[in-house]
Design a protein around this motif. Structure first.
Motif, PDB file in Angstrom:
ATOM      1  N   GLY A   9      44.189  30.332  64.962  1.00 48.99           N
ATOM      2  CA  GLY A   9      44.239  31.453  65.879  1.00 48.99           C
ATOM      3  C   GLY A   9      44.306  32.757  65.101  1.00 48.99           C
ATOM      4  O   GLY A   9      44.912  32.825  64.032  1.00 48.99           O
ATOM      5  N   SER A  10      43.667  33.789  65.631  1.00 44.82           N
ATOM      6  CA  SER A  10      43.670  35.076  64.949  1.00 44.82           C
ATOM      7  C   SER A  10      43.717  36.210  65.958  1.00 44.82           C
ATOM      8  O   SER A  10      43.423  36.028  67.140  1.00 44.82           O
ATOM      9  N   ALA A  11      44.099  37.375  65.468  1.00 47.42           N
ATOM     10  CA  ALA A  11      44.090  38.600  66.268  1.00 47.42           C
ATOM     11  C   ALA A  11      43.934  39.770  65.313  1.00 47.42           C
ATOM     12  O   ALA A  11      44.344  39.694  64.151  1.00 47.42           O
ATOM     13  N   ARG A  12      43.354  40.870  65.820  1.00 48.28           N
ATOM     14  CA  ARG A  12      43.085  42.011  64.942  1.00 48.28           C
ATOM     15  C   ARG A  12      43.216  43.313  65.718  1.00 48.28           C
ATOM     16  O   ARG A  12      42.883  43.384  66.905  1.00 48.28           O
ATOM     17  N   LEU A  13      43.700  44.329  65.038  1.00 47.44           N
ATOM     18  CA  LEU A  13      43.788  45.677  65.589  1.00 47.44           C
ATOM     19  C   LEU A  13      43.215  46.659  64.579  1.00 47.44           C
ATOM     20  O   LEU A  13      43.634  46.679  63.419  1.00 47.44           O
ATOM     21  N   ASP A  14      42.244  47.466  65.019  1.00 40.75           N
ATOM     22  CA  ASP A  14      41.668  48.516  64.177  1.00 40.75           C
ATOM     23  C   ASP A  14      42.062  49.862  64.764  1.00 40.75           C
ATOM     24  O   ASP A  14      41.534  50.273  65.804  1.00 40.75           O
ATOM     25  N   ALA A  15      43.009  50.536  64.125  1.00 42.24           N
ATOM     26  CA  ALA A  15      43.451  51.861  64.543  1.00 42.24           C
ATOM     27  C   ALA A  15      42.797  52.926  63.672  1.00 42.24           C
ATOM     28  O   ALA A  15      42.053  52.618  62.725  1.00 42.24           O
ATOM     29  N   ASP A  16      43.055  54.189  63.979  1.00 47.86           N
ATOM     30  CA  ASP A  16      42.456  55.277  63.198  1.00 47.86           C
ATOM     31  C   ASP A  16      42.913  55.250  61.750  1.00 47.86           C
ATOM     32  O   ASP A  16      42.133  55.499  60.839  1.00 47.86           O
ATOM     33  N   GLN A  17      44.194  54.964  61.551  1.00 45.70           N
ATOM     34  CA  GLN A  17      44.759  55.080  60.212  1.00 45.70           C
ATOM     35  C   GLN A  17      44.970  53.747  59.511  1.00 45.70           C
ATOM     36  O   GLN A  17      45.253  53.728  58.319  1.00 45.70           O
ATOM     37  N   TYR A  18      44.856  52.627  60.218  1.00 46.71           N
ATOM     38  CA  TYR A  18      45.063  51.332  59.571  1.00 46.71           C
ATOM     39  C   TYR A  18      44.413  50.224  60.383  1.00 46.71           C
ATOM     40  O   TYR A  18      44.051  50.412  61.551  1.00 46.71           O
ATOM     41  N   SER A  19      44.267  49.070  59.735  1.00 51.24           N
ATOM     42  CA  SER A  19      43.796  47.839  60.380  1.00 51.24           C
ATOM     43  C   SER A  19      44.797  46.729  60.090  1.00 51.24           C
ATOM     44  O   SER A  19      45.312  46.633  58.971  1.00 51.24           O
ATOM     45  N   ILE A  20      45.061  45.906  61.088  1.00 51.70           N
ATOM     46  CA  ILE A  20      45.969  44.763  60.928  1.00 51.70           C
ATOM     47  C   ILE A  20      45.255  43.517  61.415  1.00 51.70           C
ATOM     48  O   ILE A  20      44.674  43.513  62.500  1.00 51.70           O
ATOM     49  N   SER A  21      45.281  42.481  60.597  1.00 55.06           N
ATOM     50  CA  SER A  21      44.731  41.184  61.020  1.00 55.06           C
ATOM     51  C   SER A  21      45.801  40.110  60.856  1.00 55.06           C
ATOM     52  O   SER A  21      46.550  40.112  59.872  1.00 55.06           O
ATOM     53  N   VAL A  22      45.874  39.212  61.828  1.00 53.11           N
ATOM     54  CA  VAL A  22      46.813  38.093  61.808  1.00 53.11           C
ATOM     55  C   VAL A  22      46.012  36.801  61.920  1.00 53.11           C
ATOM     56  O   VAL A  22      45.201  36.645  62.837  1.00 53.11           O
ATOM     57  N   GLU A  23      46.226  35.877  60.980  1.00 50.24           N
ATOM     58  CA  GLU A  23      45.584  34.561  61.020  1.00 50.24           C
ATOM     59  C   GLU A  23      46.650  33.486  60.892  1.00 50.24           C
ATOM     60  O   GLU A  23      47.532  33.584  60.031  1.00 50.24           O
ATOM     61  N   ILE A  24      46.569  32.484  61.757  1.00 50.72           N
ATOM     62  CA  ILE A  24      47.527  31.377  61.741  1.00 50.72           C
ATOM     63  C   ILE A  24      46.740  30.069  61.753  1.00 50.72           C
ATOM     64  O   ILE A  24      45.870  29.869  62.607  1.00 50.72           O
ATOM     65  N   ARG A  25      47.036  29.207  60.811  1.00 53.33           N
ATOM     66  CA  ARG A  25      46.387  27.897  60.716  1.00 53.33           C
ATOM     67  C   ARG A  25      47.456  26.804  60.751  1.00 53.33           C
ATOM     68  O   ARG A  25      48.550  26.993  60.220  1.00 53.33           O
ATOM     69  N   VAL A  62      52.051  24.841  58.912  1.00 56.92           N
ATOM     70  CA  VAL A  62      51.546  26.095  59.468  1.00 56.92           C
ATOM     71  C   VAL A  62      51.553  27.193  58.403  1.00 56.92           C
ATOM     72  O   VAL A  62      52.529  27.346  57.663  1.00 56.92           O
ATOM     73  N   GLY A  63      50.475  27.934  58.340  1.00 50.90           N
ATOM     74  CA  GLY A  63      50.384  29.089  57.458  1.00 50.90           C
ATOM     75  C   GLY A  63      50.107  30.352  58.257  1.00 50.90           C
ATOM     76  O   GLY A  63      49.167  30.392  59.056  1.00 50.90           O
ATOM     77  N   VAL A  64      50.956  31.366  58.088  1.00 52.25           N
ATOM     78  CA  VAL A  64      50.796  32.651  58.771  1.00 52.25           C
ATOM     79  C   VAL A  64      50.456  33.714  57.731  1.00 52.25           C
ATOM     80  O   VAL A  64      51.150  33.853  56.729  1.00 52.25           O
ATOM     81  N   ASN A  65      49.385  34.452  57.971  1.00 51.68           N
ATOM     82  CA  ASN A  65      48.962  35.497  57.040  1.00 51.68           C
ATOM     83  C   ASN A  65      48.715  36.794  57.817  1.00 51.68           C
ATOM     84  O   ASN A  65      47.864  36.840  58.711  1.00 51.68           O
ATOM     85  N   VAL A  66      49.506  37.815  57.485  1.00 51.80           N
ATOM     86  CA  VAL A  66      49.346  39.135  58.110  1.00 51.80           C
ATOM     87  C   VAL A  66      48.846  40.095  57.042  1.00 51.80           C
ATOM     88  O   VAL A  66      49.485  40.261  56.001  1.00 51.80           O
ATOM     89  N   GLU A  67      47.696  40.724  57.296  1.00 52.30           N
ATOM     90  CA  GLU A  67      47.123  41.673  56.335  1.00 52.30           C
ATOM     91  C   GLU A  67      47.090  43.069  56.946  1.00 52.30           C
ATOM     92  O   GLU A  67      46.702  43.246  58.107  1.00 52.30           O
ATOM     93  N   PHE A  68      47.515  44.039  56.140  1.00 54.02           N
ATOM     94  CA  PHE A  68      47.553  45.440  56.561  1.00 54.02           C
ATOM     95  C   PHE A  68      46.669  46.246  55.617  1.00 54.02           C
ATOM     96  O   PHE A  68      46.842  46.196  54.398  1.00 54.02           O
ATOM     97  N   THR A  69      45.704  46.998  56.181  1.00 54.15           N
ATOM     98  CA  THR A  69      44.782  47.790  55.378  1.00 54.15           C
ATOM     99  C   THR A  69      44.824  49.238  55.847  1.00 54.15           C
ATOM    100  O   THR A  69      44.678  49.514  57.043  1.00 54.15           O
ATOM    101  N   ARG A  70      45.042  50.147  54.900  1.00 54.77           N
ATOM    102  CA  ARG A  70      45.034  51.564  55.248  1.00 54.77           C
ATOM    103  C   ARG A  70      43.588  52.053  55.380  1.00 54.77           C
ATOM    104  O   ARG A  70      42.747  51.778  54.539  1.00 54.77           O
ATOM    105  N   ASN A  71      43.345  52.820  56.419  1.00 59.63           N
ATOM    106  CA  ASN A  71      42.076  53.515  56.571  1.00 59.63           C
ATOM    107  C   ASN A  71      42.294  54.987  56.250  1.00 59.63           C
ATOM    108  O   ASN A  71      43.430  55.451  56.197  1.00 59.63           O
TER     109      ASN A  71
END
Length: 292
Positions: A9-25, A62-71
């Motif tokens: 399962g995954s989810a993602r948010l792309d905001a003006d100043q950052y992007s966040i992606s969540v992946e769970i396996r 279960v593996g949870v990976n949260v990635e945060f990227t600055r825009n």
């Protein structure tokens, strides 16, 4: 209904100043085996993340990976140093007069001279907070459980086909059982004829031995218990809560009755059916390892 332990399962948010992606396996595991990778600003929320995952997924590797990227907070803005541009242009114009050069490109050359175009300072991208990340985790968990449910439907269909096959084979055993018993009776009658003519024949002792022998060969109770176990297994498959461990216990009981039938039957045809039932049961056990 059954759920698989395998899922994504995954989810993602792309905001003006950052992007966040969540992946769970998730993969198979007898218990909850959880690993979490999060950005530094979420390190104090790892306990909350673990609780969310434990509650939603129950068990699995279960593996949870949260990635945060600055825009870039905003596009870079350029300003023109007009005074410097005019100074460059005058100098270039004077030099062109001296050397007799064309003046058509002087403005472009002046515009690209050092420090004429100046970049404004960019704003620093802000951090995301827990209120932003938490809904993404919930969405990813929901998507993973939907994946698990879809896989579970396929597993249920496959497992029930094996259960139905065991029922068919048990019906064949039930059909063969009277034939088997008749063969046994005929053999016993032949032995009785031989023994009754022998000296020191003890009729009472012989009858006791025959009762014991017939009870050892009787598989009626095992057949009834096996039918009940198959029925209980079917009911459990369609329960709403996780049933993987319970199905594992029931399959052990099914195997015990099949083995007892095989050991008591003393009939080649029934033995053949028993071997086939064991094959179907092994397929069931293999699939149960992947059931929540």
């Amino acid at each position: 209904m059954l759920q698989s332990m395998t899922g994504f399962g995954s989810a993602r948010l792309d905001a003006d100043q950052y992007s966040i992606s969540v992946e769970i396996r998730s993969l198979n595991s007898k218990s909850m085996d959880l690993s979490v990778r999060v950005p530094k600003f979420l390190s104090d929320k790892e306990y909350d993340i673990r609780n969310m995952v434990q509650k939603a997924l129950v068990r699995g590797k279960v593996g949870v990976n949260v990635e945060f990227t600055r825009n870039k907070a905003q596009k870079a803005k350029s300003t023109i140093n007009k005074e410097l541009l005019q100074a460059y242009f005058r100098e270039l114009n004077q030099v062109a007069d001296v050397v007799g050069a064309e003046k058509g490109e002087l403005f472009r050359l002046a515009l690209h001279m050092p420090d004429v175009l100046q970049q404004e300072q960019e704003e620093e991208a802000e951090e995301a907070d827990w209120d932003v990340v938490q809904p993404l985790l919930e969405e990813a968990l929901q998507n993973l459980n939907s994946f698990r449910a879809d896989e579970g439907k396929a597993l249920a269909t496959e497992i029930m086909s094996y259960i139905d096959r065991i029922r068919i084979l048990l019906a064949e055993v039930d059909k063969q059982d009277p034939v088997r018993m008749e063969h046994i009776r005929n053999r016993i009658r032949g032995h009785i004829t031989e023994l009754s003519s022998a000296e020191h024949f003890d009729q009472n002792r012989f009858e006791q031995e025959m009762v014991y022998y017939m009870e050892k060969l009787d598989i009626a109770e095992e057949k009834v218990r096996l039918v009940n176990h198959l029925h209980y297994f079917t009911e459990t498959v369609y329960l709403p809560e996780p049933t993987g461990k319970k199905l594992g216990f029931i399959s052990q009981e099914i195997g015990r009755e099949i083995n007892t039938i095989g050991s008591k039957a003393n009939d080649s045809t029934i033995q053949h059916h028993v071997v086939e039932m064991k094959e179907e049961l092994e397929k069931i056990k293999e699939q149960i390892n992947n059931i929540l």
